[in-house]
Design an enzyme around this catalytic site. Structure first.
Site, PDB file in Angstrom:
ATOM      1  CB  THR A  89      -0.998   0.025   1.195  1.00 30.94           C
ATOM      2  OG1 THR A  89      -1.744  -1.364   1.254  1.00 30.94           O
ATOM      3  CG2 THR A  89      -1.899   1.200   1.264  1.00 30.94           C
ATOM      4  N   GLY A 128       2.853  -3.387   8.427  1.00 29.45           N
ATOM      5  CA  GLY A 128       2.759  -3.652   9.756  1.00 29.45           C
ATOM      6  C   GLY A 128       4.424  -3.993  10.083  1.00 29.45           C
ATOM      7  CD  GLU A 371      -4.258  -8.847   3.114  1.00 27.58           C
ATOM      8  OE1 GLU A 371      -3.394  -8.529   4.022  1.00 27.58           O
ATOM      9  OE2 GLU A 371      -3.980  -8.727   2.129  1.00 27.58           O
TER      10      GLU A 371
HETATM   11  C1  LIG Z   1      -4.530 -15.602  12.760  1.00 26.38           C
HETATM   12  C2  LIG Z   1      -4.130 -14.404  12.131  1.00 26.38           C
HETATM   13  C3  LIG Z   1      -4.680 -13.106  12.370  1.00 26.38           C
HETATM   14  C4  LIG Z   1      -4.807 -12.357  11.258  1.00 26.38           C
HETATM   15  C5  LIG Z   1      -4.577 -10.997  11.580  1.00 26.38           C
HETATM   16  C6  LIG Z   1      -3.812 -10.244  10.447  1.00 26.38           C
HETATM   17  C7  LIG Z   1      -2.635  -9.497  10.849  1.00 26.38           C
HETATM   18  C8  LIG Z   1      -2.043  -8.835   9.963  1.00 26.38           C
HETATM   19  C9  LIG Z   1      -2.678  -7.345   9.863  1.00 26.38           C
HETATM   20  C10 LIG Z   1      -2.843  -6.580   8.675  1.00 26.38           C
HETATM   21  C11 LIG Z   1      -2.105  -7.061   7.515  1.00 26.38           C
HETATM   22  C12 LIG Z   1      -2.786  -6.240   6.497  1.00 26.38           C
HETATM   23  C13 LIG Z   1      -1.788  -6.259   5.232  1.00 26.38           C
HETATM   24  C14 LIG Z   1      -2.387  -5.808   3.976  1.00 26.38           C
HETATM   25  O1  LIG Z   1      -3.349  -4.983   4.284  1.00 26.38           O
HETATM   26  S1  LIG Z   1      -1.516  -5.973   2.557  1.00 26.38           S
HETATM   27  C15 LIG Z   1      -2.326  -5.072   1.484  1.00 26.38           C
HETATM   28  C16 LIG Z   1      -3.455  -5.498   0.888  1.00 26.38           C
HETATM   29  N1  LIG Z   1      -4.153  -5.047  -0.152  1.00 26.38           N
HETATM   30  C17 LIG Z   1      -5.273  -5.343  -0.662  1.00 26.38           C
HETATM   31  O2  LIG Z   1      -5.895  -6.206  -0.373  1.00 26.38           O
HETATM   32  C18 LIG Z   1      -5.615  -4.664  -2.032  1.00 26.38           C
HETATM   33  C19 LIG Z   1      -6.753  -4.849  -2.426  1.00 26.38           C
HETATM   34  N2  LIG Z   1      -7.114  -4.751  -4.098  1.00 26.38           N
HETATM   35  C20 LIG Z   1      -6.998  -6.031  -4.688  1.00 26.38           C
HETATM   36  O3  LIG Z   1      -6.790  -7.103  -4.168  1.00 26.38           O
HETATM   37  C21 LIG Z   1      -7.268  -5.958  -6.045  1.00 26.38           C
HETATM   38  O4  LIG Z   1      -6.692  -4.555  -6.829  1.00 26.38           O
HETATM   39  C22 LIG Z   1      -8.276  -6.007  -6.578  1.00 26.38           C
HETATM   40  C23 LIG Z   1      -9.613  -5.031  -5.825  1.00 26.38           C
HETATM   41  C24 LIG Z   1      -9.044  -7.440  -6.339  1.00 26.38           C
HETATM   42  C25 LIG Z   1      -8.724  -5.525  -7.996  1.00 26.38           C
HETATM   43  O5  LIG Z   1      -7.832  -5.847  -8.651  1.00 26.38           O
HETATM   44  P1  LIG Z   1      -7.570  -5.863 -10.407  1.00 26.38           P
HETATM   45  O6  LIG Z   1      -8.167  -4.473 -10.862  1.00 26.38           O
HETATM   46  O7  LIG Z   1      -6.069  -6.023 -10.765  1.00 26.38           O
HETATM   47  O8  LIG Z   1      -8.411  -6.839 -10.802  1.00 26.38           O
HETATM   48  P2  LIG Z   1      -9.829  -7.267 -11.649  1.00 26.38           P
HETATM   49  O9  LIG Z   1     -10.746  -6.750 -10.509  1.00 26.38           O
HETATM   50  O10 LIG Z   1      -9.776  -6.528 -12.793  1.00 26.38           O
HETATM   51  O11 LIG Z   1      -9.651  -8.765 -11.595  1.00 26.38           O
HETATM   52  C26 LIG Z   1      -8.842  -9.217 -12.774  1.00 26.38           C
HETATM   53  C27 LIG Z   1      -9.114 -10.862 -12.440  1.00 26.38           C
HETATM   54  O12 LIG Z   1      -8.165 -11.302 -11.336  1.00 26.38           O
HETATM   55  C28 LIG Z   1      -8.991 -11.948 -10.413  1.00 26.38           C
HETATM   56  N3  LIG Z   1      -8.575 -11.906  -9.005  1.00 26.38           N
HETATM   57  C29 LIG Z   1      -8.438 -10.599  -8.312  1.00 26.38           C
HETATM   58  N4  LIG Z   1      -7.714 -10.848  -7.068  1.00 26.38           N
HETATM   59  C30 LIG Z   1      -7.372 -12.036  -7.108  1.00 26.38           C
HETATM   60  C31 LIG Z   1      -6.818 -12.870  -6.183  1.00 26.38           C
HETATM   61  N5  LIG Z   1      -6.169 -12.427  -4.920  1.00 26.38           N
HETATM   62  N6  LIG Z   1      -6.513 -14.305  -6.505  1.00 26.38           N
HETATM   63  C32 LIG Z   1      -7.107 -14.724  -7.676  1.00 26.38           C
HETATM   64  N7  LIG Z   1      -7.512 -13.938  -8.467  1.00 26.38           N
HETATM   65  C33 LIG Z   1      -7.941 -12.604  -8.272  1.00 26.38           C
HETATM   66  C34 LIG Z   1     -10.587 -11.326 -10.590  1.00 26.38           C
HETATM   67  O13 LIG Z   1     -11.356 -12.262 -10.023  1.00 26.38           O
HETATM   68  C35 LIG Z   1     -10.447 -11.235 -12.062  1.00 26.38           C
HETATM   69  O14 LIG Z   1     -10.526 -12.662 -12.745  1.00 26.38           O
HETATM   70  P3  LIG Z   1     -11.277 -12.726 -14.209  1.00 26.38           P
HETATM   71  O15 LIG Z   1     -11.450 -14.207 -13.911  1.00 26.38           O
HETATM   72  O16 LIG Z   1     -12.578 -12.018 -14.085  1.00 26.38           O
HETATM   73  O17 LIG Z   1     -10.120 -12.267 -14.901  1.00 26.38           O
HETATM   74  C1  LIG Z   2      -4.209  -1.670  10.364  1.00 23.01           C
HETATM   75  C2  LIG Z   2      -3.646  -1.626   9.317  1.00 23.01           C
HETATM   76  C3  LIG Z   2      -2.809  -2.279   8.521  1.00 23.01           C
HETATM   77  C4  LIG Z   2      -2.376  -2.524   7.452  1.00 23.01           C
HETATM   78  N1  LIG Z   2      -1.357  -3.123   7.124  1.00 23.01           N
HETATM   79  C5  LIG Z   2      -0.797  -3.305   5.762  1.00 23.01           C
HETATM   80  C6  LIG Z   2       0.429  -4.105   5.350  1.00 23.01           C
HETATM   81  O1  LIG Z   2       1.103  -4.630   6.232  1.00 23.01           O
HETATM   82  N2  LIG Z   2       0.765  -3.554   4.132  1.00 23.01           N
HETATM   83  C7  LIG Z   2       0.144  -2.887   2.952  1.00 23.01           C
HETATM   84  O2  LIG Z   2       0.713  -2.997   2.326  1.00 23.01           O
HETATM   85  N3  LIG Z   2      -0.977  -2.515   3.191  1.00 23.01           N
HETATM   86  C8  LIG Z   2      -1.320  -2.283   4.717  1.00 23.01           C
HETATM   87  N4  LIG Z   2      -2.564  -1.992   5.277  1.00 23.01           N
HETATM   88  C9  LIG Z   2      -3.265  -1.008   4.069  1.00 23.01           C
HETATM   89  C10 LIG Z   2      -4.545  -1.491   3.534  1.00 23.01           C
HETATM   90  O3  LIG Z   2      -4.444  -2.861   2.794  1.00 23.01           O
HETATM   91  C11 LIG Z   2      -5.282  -0.600   2.869  1.00 23.01           C
HETATM   92  O4  LIG Z   2      -5.711   0.355   3.574  1.00 23.01           O
HETATM   93  C12 LIG Z   2      -6.451  -1.182   2.257  1.00 23.01           C
HETATM   94  O5  LIG Z   2      -6.124  -2.295   1.188  1.00 23.01           O
HETATM   95  C13 LIG Z   2      -7.384  -0.225   1.639  1.00 23.01           C
HETATM   96  O6  LIG Z   2      -6.842   0.645   0.771  1.00 23.01           O
HETATM   97  P1  LIG Z   2      -7.017   2.250   0.734  1.00 23.01           P
HETATM   98  O7  LIG Z   2      -6.608   2.488   2.427  1.00 23.01           O
HETATM   99  O8  LIG Z   2      -6.218   2.784  -0.175  1.00 23.01           O
HETATM  100  O9  LIG Z   2      -8.355   2.621   0.873  1.00 23.01           O
HETATM  101  P2  LIG Z   2      -9.208   3.560  -0.382  1.00 23.01           P
HETATM  102  O10 LIG Z   2      -9.275   2.133  -1.665  1.00 23.01           O
HETATM  103  O11 LIG Z   2      -8.710   4.666  -0.469  1.00 23.01           O
HETATM  104  O12 LIG Z   2     -10.929   3.092   0.185  1.00 23.01           O
HETATM  105  C14 LIG Z   2     -11.424   4.465   0.709  1.00 23.01           C
HETATM  106  C15 LIG Z   2     -12.885   4.472   0.115  1.00 23.01           C
HETATM  107  O13 LIG Z   2     -12.945   4.302  -1.292  1.00 23.01           O
HETATM  108  C16 LIG Z   2     -13.727   3.312  -1.490  1.00 23.01           C
HETATM  109  N5  LIG Z   2     -13.178   2.597  -2.918  1.00 23.01           N
HETATM  110  C17 LIG Z   2     -11.873   2.460  -3.393  1.00 23.01           C
HETATM  111  N6  LIG Z   2     -11.829   2.079  -4.626  1.00 23.01           N
HETATM  112  C18 LIG Z   2     -13.284   1.714  -4.815  1.00 23.01           C
HETATM  113  C19 LIG Z   2     -13.692   0.968  -6.228  1.00 23.01           C
HETATM  114  N7  LIG Z   2     -12.979   0.423  -7.145  1.00 23.01           N
HETATM  115  N8  LIG Z   2     -15.029   1.101  -6.035  1.00 23.01           N
HETATM  116  C20 LIG Z   2     -15.996   1.385  -5.081  1.00 23.01           C
HETATM  117  N9  LIG Z   2     -15.324   2.151  -4.167  1.00 23.01           N
HETATM  118  C21 LIG Z   2     -14.135   2.155  -3.894  1.00 23.01           C
HETATM  119  C22 LIG Z   2     -13.690   2.329  -0.522  1.00 23.01           C
HETATM  120  O14 LIG Z   2     -14.686   1.496  -0.303  1.00 23.01           O
HETATM  121  C23 LIG Z   2     -13.823   3.261   0.623  1.00 23.01           C
HETATM  122  O15 LIG Z   2     -14.830   3.304   1.254  1.00 23.01           O
HETATM  123  C24 LIG Z   2      -2.991  -1.882   6.481  1.00 23.01           C
HETATM  124  C25 LIG Z   2      -4.162  -1.079   6.752  1.00 23.01           C
HETATM  125  C26 LIG Z   2      -4.546  -0.989   8.256  1.00 23.01           C
HETATM  126  C27 LIG Z   2      -5.623  -0.016   8.637  1.00 23.01           C
END
Ligand SMILES: CCCCCCCC/C=C\CCCC(=O)SCCNC(=O)CCNC(=O)[C@H](O)C(C)(C)COP(=O)(O)OP(=O)(O)OC[C@H]1O[C@@H](n2cnc3c(N)ncnc32)[C@H](O)[C@@H]1OP(=O)(O)O
Ligand SMILES: Cc1cc2nc3c(=O)[nH]c(=O)nc-3n(C[C@H](O)[C@H](O)[C@H](O)COP(=O)(O)OP(=O)(O)OC[C@H]3O[C@@H](n4cnc5c(N)ncnc54)[C@H](O)[C@@H]3O)c2cc1C
Length: 616
Positions: A89, A128, A371
């Site tokens: 991110t 994190g 996530e």
């Molecule tokens: C006991 C344990 C305790 C747990 C506690 C947790 C502790 C840790 C704390 C915090 C950790 C937090 C870490 C993070 O946050 S890391 C950052 C995470 N970031 C995100 O999750 C970003 C979110 N965004 C996305 O995932 C993607 O951008 C998207 C929203 C899915 C869109 O991506 P994109 O535009 O590229 O993709 P499309 O929508 O066009 O999809 C294209 C095709 O890909 C398929 N797809 C998408 N994602 C996946 C996937 N993950 N796996 C497999 N396939 C995927 C999608 O279905 C489309 O498929 P198609 O068949 O239509 O082509």
């Molecule tokens: C406690 C914590 C720990 C984290 N740890 C990690 C880490 O270890 N590593 C890491 O890489 N990241 C980490 N993150 C980041 C986290 O993965 C992102 O905050 C999360 O993926 C959401 O992205 P954003 O903050 O850009 O929200 P945004 O995407 O800016 O979302 C803001 C608003 O816009 C809306 N929005 C955005 N896109 C769309 C769309 N396509 N259509 C409709 N609405 C939309 C959302 O629904 C939301 O209401 C952490 C975040 C937190 C809070």
């Protein structure tokens, strides 16, 4: 706070490593699960700064790196010789990964990548442990070869000296600031300026850059999203546990607290005898059980799929992705709202830190965002449902977790209402399929009127979200029904135990029915008498489950240290513990606080003098 949590996290990591070696020598799989488990999160109330290291850094090295890369980085990470995080991110982008701005340019002259975060908005932000704990990270960036974008790639980047922990030249790293909770996690920022890493620091299991700069594409580009799939599964499990913890606290408190006679002249009953209190507490207990079972299923599916992906068989990835998304959303939303409801169920005392419900809420709530932000994941599932509906229309078979969609699509109308569990489950599924059909029609009409597919998704977003939400309900309720009614273990259960499980099934199905009554009535005709009958059943099943509430929450098996709650201790000595906690407050150390002489006394005196003067 950060240093205390690092100290506790290290102690926990050592202990768990020794358990791993004792119970699963040579294996590596139970360690991350143990590490993130409720015991650890509860014992480090400000959050575990090693979570992302263990859940994402080590996994990504293992799953996205070649064997050679695992030997170079992964083994050291698994041994905790180096500590890393997952830096994806950015300050300007979290959701839209294709919009990430960090870049990696290949220099074939030196066989290195040059890493940059060119603008303020491209700084990594949130990872994190990045603020202070980590000396390495996986840096996610857009890969460029000869200035041509090739998509996202992951790079192993050392950010601090292994000996002194000083940031390396070209690295700008720090802490992003105080949060609503999880303040021990030291979430950080990271900027890189012309920072060079060798070619083999790019994780190359699925895609490669050859020394001469040729790019070998991954057979499935989504496999680079796999580390997120794992954490989504972990969130499903962990947030179910948070809800179970809060439900245990509120249940135990509700059988100690007495308030308001139900019959005039009678003694005050335990508050759990009040029907509305039962409705606040017991459904949350059941929801925790239902989600724990769904999360366990998801975990099994993850393990099987991860093994297949490692062998480069990606066939089950779409189904796992869809289920991980929907269960991550359902468990994080429902636990967050559920914990707040349970806090309110504890009245005023629920607001005291000593009850620990505030901290449990602060741990659970950010999972709605991290996530994959929940609305975004709903849309992701909505899109998958649209694709599957096209398959239904083409007469093709769907993935097993969506098979009910094909079945319902063949029904010309809803069968005779019986109110049985099968009927309630079918009603939820039928409403889901109706919502999918409407969303599809709306989406399709937009595409046919020349809207792009992405715009059509945006403008059908509310309908897609509704369909996704109901798909989550259908999956979870269907899974629970199977486990209670059709499980091969059913005959090993005592009749009494089976009855409790069946009561939980009854409550879950009726609860979901009432929550989605509007959605269901859109597609199914149900009479007022049939709805009233369900209302009576709801009241009845709450009464039946009331005597089992404590036993069910005891069976969650949280010890007092994990619950850390004056309201939820096993011995029920609520008032004694609340008093004990109050007396420990720093303001109770002195009978007269320092501010009395310094501020309060002069203030009151001045007011008294003014009053005297105005009387004269
Ligand atoms: C006991 C344990 C305790 C747990 C506690 C947790 C502790 C840790 C704390 C915090 C950790 C937090 C870490 C993070 O946050 S890391 C950052 C995470 N970031 C995100 O999750 C970003 C979110 N965004 C996305 O995932 C993607 O951008 C998207 C929203 C899915 C869109 O991506 P994109 O535009 O590229 O993709 P499309 O929508 O066009 O999809 C294209 C095709 O890909 C398929 N797809 C998408 N994602 C996946 C996937 N993950 N796996 C497999 N396939 C995927 C999608 O279905 C489309 O498929 P198609 O068949 O239509 O082509
Ligand atoms: C406690 C914590 C720990 C984290 N740890 C990690 C880490 O270890 N590593 C890491 O890489 N990241 C980490 N993150 C980041 C986290 O993965 C992102 O905050 C999360 O993926 C959401 O992205 P954003 O903050 O850009 O929200 P945004 O995407 O800016 O979302 C803001 C608003 O816009 C809306 N929005 C955005 N896109 C769309 C769309 N396509 N259509 C409709 N609405 C939309 C959302 O629904 C939301 O209401 C952490 C975040 C937190 C809070």
């Amino acid at each position: 706070m950060a240093s205390m949590s690092v100290k506790h996290a290290i102690a926990a990591a050592k202990k768990l490593r020794s358990l791993q070696e004792r119970f699963n020598p040579g294996g590596s799989d139970i360690y991350p699960a143990l590490m993130g488990d409720e015991a650890i999160t509860a014992l480090i109330p400000s959050g575990n700064p090693l979570s992302v290291h263990i859940l994402m850094f080590t996994r990504a090295l293992r799953e996205q790196g070649t064997d050679e890369q695992y030997e170079k980085f992964g083994r050291r990470a698994d041994n905790n010789e180096i500590i890393g995080t997952f830096a994806q991110t950015e300050l300007g982008h979290g959701t839209y990964l294709r919009g990430l701005e960090a870049r990696a340019d290949y220099d074939r002259g030196t066989e290195e990548f040059v890493l940059n975060t060119p603008k303020l908005s491209s700084y990594k932000w949130w990872p994190g442990g990045l603020g202070q704990t980590c000396n390495y990270c996986i840096f996610v960036a857009q890969l460029y070869i000869d200035n041509e974008a090739k998509g996202m790639a992951m790079f192993v980047v050392q950010i601090r000296d292994e000996e002194t922990h000083m940031p390396l030249p070209g690295v700008h790293v720090g802490e992003i600031g105080k949060k609503m909770g999880l303040n021990g996690v030291n979430n950080g920022f990271l900027g890189l300026k012309d920072y060079r890493v060798p070619r083999l620091n790019m994780l190359m299991r699925h895609q490669q850059v050859l020394p001469d700069g040729r790019f070998v594409k991954s057979p499935v580009s989504q496999v680079s999203y796999f580390p997120m799939v794992f954490v989504r599964c972990m969130v499903a499990r962990q947030n179910s546990n948070y809800l179970a913890q809060a439900a245990t606290i509120a249940t135990r408190y509700s059988v100690i607290r007495r308030q308001s006679p139900i019959e005039e002249g009678q003694p005050e009953p335990k508050i759990l005898e009040h029907l509305t209190q039962q409705m606040k507490v017991i459904p949350e207990i059941v929801t925790a059980v239902v989600y724990r079972l769904a999360a366990a299923n998801l975990q099994n599916m993850y393990n099987e799929t991860a093994e297949a992906v490692y062998r480069k068989d990606f066939s089950r990835l779409p189904e796992l992705h869809a289920l991980a998304c929907i269960l991550k959303v359902a468990t994080s939303y429902d636990s967050t709202y559920g914990i707040e409801r349970l806090r309110q169920a504890c009245g005023g005392h629920g607001y005291l830190t000593a009850g620990n419900l505030g901290n449990i809420f602060a741990m659970a709530a950010p999972a709605c965002t991290y996530e994959g932000e929940n609305s975004v994941l709903y849309l992701q599932v909505g899109k998958i449902l649209m694709k599957n509906w096209s398959q239904v229309l083409a007469g093709r078979e769907l993935m097993p977790s969506m098979a009910y969609i094909s079945e319902c699509s063949k029904m010309t109308s809803f069968p005779q209402w019986t109110g049985s569990w099968e009927c309630l489950l079918k009603a939820i599924q039928y409403a889901c399929v109706g919502s999918i059909r409407l969303a599809f029609q709306s989406y399709n009409a937009r595409v046919q009127s020349a809207q792009s597919q992405t715009a059509a998704v945006n403008y059908s977003g509310l309908e897609l979200t509704k369909a996704a939400e109901l798909h989550g309900r259908s999956y979870v309720a269907g899974n629970f029904y199977q486990q209670i009614v059709n499980s091969p273990n059913k005959h090993q259960r005592s009749p009494q135990f089976q009855k409790v499980l069946e009561n939980m099934l009854e409550l879950h199905l009726i609860q979901i029915f009432f929550r989605h009554l509007g959605d269901i009535l859109r597609f199914i005709r149900i009479t007022e008498d049939e709805i009233s009958a369900l209302q009576r059943r709801l009241e009845e099943v709450l009464k039946e489950l009331r005597p089992d509430a404590v036993a069910i929450t005891d069976a969650f098996d949280f010890n007092d240290k994990i619950l850390s709650s004056a309201l939820g201790c096993y011995d029920g000595n609520v008032y004694e513990r609340l008093f004990e906690a109050a007396l420990k407050h720093p303001l109770n150390r002195k009978s007269v606080p320092d501010f009395f002489e310094a501020h309060l006394k002069p203030f009151m005196k001045e007011n008294a003098d003014n009053a005297k003067k105005s009387k004269l």
